[in-house]
Design an enzyme around this catalytic site. Structure first.
Site, PDB file in Angstrom:
ATOM      1  CE  LYS A  76     -27.209 -38.332  34.171  1.00  0.00           C
ATOM      2  NZ  LYS A  76     -28.633 -38.186  35.072  1.00  0.00           N
ATOM      3  CG  ASP A 187     -34.222 -42.776  40.464  1.00  0.00           C
ATOM      4  OD1 ASP A 187     -34.574 -43.248  41.286  1.00  0.00           O
ATOM      5  OD2 ASP A 187     -33.135 -42.484  40.056  1.00  0.00           O
ATOM      6  CG  ASN A 192     -32.062 -38.003  41.409  1.00  0.00           C
ATOM      7  OD1 ASN A 192     -31.140 -37.955  41.400  1.00  0.00           O
ATOM      8  ND2 ASN A 192     -32.869 -39.220  41.155  1.00  0.00           N
ATOM      9  CG  ASP A 204     -30.824 -38.823  37.748  1.00  0.00           C
ATOM     10  OD1 ASP A 204     -30.666 -39.262  36.474  1.00  0.00           O
ATOM     11  OD2 ASP A 204     -30.482 -39.600  38.784  1.00  0.00           O
TER      12      ASP A 204
END
Ligand code: ATP
Ligand code: MG
Length: 259
Positions: A76, A187, A192, A204
């Site tokens: 990432k 989140d 996710n 995430d």
């Protein structure tokens, strides 16, 4: 030769592109110079061999399938330019685990990558499905790749199997996350969570906070609302109060809605 001129030469020679499955134009769109340098560092110390293909390209990050020692991983890459200080500092500042970090505009993205890896380590301790974190370096986070040879695992949003099973598994993971790992995802949504071989993986995790964070209760209730909204649309009978009880073990006494 100093570092900068070595990089200069590298960029000119296009040598790094031999390890990246994309053309020059795409590479320039995706990476700034400091990111190229960081990726090159991981290549030169053999942490990764080459970048295979981009799995996802979003506002704040690009995720690549990469190879190391012949095996696939996910890298990432947080974009240095778009991670907004204002939107992320509150997730770091209130978290005691990161209280020693000097939060500045210039380094917040690095703390963010580290936070994602640290949060994954915490979840793994309690066997909550999440990619296996390998390392972080500057704005890069390296983790195991979830998916098959042909394609990365789909998101819960794209899932079309047994929703009772999915709900049960996700609620059980959320309960362990809350009551044992003491972490709030912050989140959580159908975007996710990845589904691979009937297992649901939380991803995430940059913004995930300790339950001691002053906003943890608000983030938790928001996560719970997102899950309830998604699963109710899939025909699961549940409610925010019911899920709150399953996740925390306690009845919800106060409603937090701050949008
Ligand atoms: N370990 C992994 N294995 C396979 N695919 C992954 C992995 N991690 C992330 N992905 C894919 O990349 C996508 C984006 O990852 P993630 O949700 O972590 O980034 P993001 O912060 O949402 O990015 P942005 O906010 O920039 O859109 C995921 O939806 C998923 O499809
Ligand atoms: Mg995401």
């Amino acid at each position: 030769m100093n570092d900068e001129s070595a990089l200069e030469q590298l960029l000119k020679s296009n040598e790094y592109l031999h390890h990246i499955d994309m053309d020059r134009k795409t590479a320039d769109l995706v990476f700034d110079r400091r990111t190229v340098k960081a990726i090159y560092k991981l290549m030169s110390d053999r942490t990764i061999e080459y970048l295979d293909f981009p799995i996802s390209s979003g506002k704040e990050s690009v995720v690549f399938k990469v190879f190391a020692k012949g095996k696939p991983f996910a890298l990432k890459v947080y974009k240095l330019s778009t991670l907004r200080f204002g939107s992320v500092w509150r997730y770091i500042e209130g978290d005691r685990r990161f209280s020693k970090e000097q939060i500045k505009r210039s380094n917040i993205v690095f703390i963010w990558a580290k936070k994602e890896i640290v949060n994954m380590e915490e979840l793994r301790k309690y066997k909550i499905p999440t990619p296996r974190p390998l390392m972080y370096y500057r704005n890069l986070a390296l983790m195991s790749y979830i998916g098959s040879r042909a394609s990365p695992a789909p998101m819960l949003k794209e899932y079309s199997g047994d929703f009772n099973m999915a709900f049960e598994q996700i609620v059980a993971s959320m309960a362990v996350m809350n009551q044992k790992a003491h972490i709030v995802h912050a989140d959580l949504s159908e975007y996710n969570i990845l589904c691979f071989r009937r297992k649901f993986y939380f991803i995430d995790l940059g913004q995930a906070v300790s339950i001691e964070h002053p906003w943890a209760e608000y983030f938790l209730q928001r996560d719970i609302r997102n899950m309830v909204n998604f699963f109710m649309k899939k025909g699961i009978k549940t409610s925010v109060d019911e899920l709150y009880k399953s996740v925390t073990g306690n009845a919800r006494t106060k409603e937090f809605i701050v949008e």
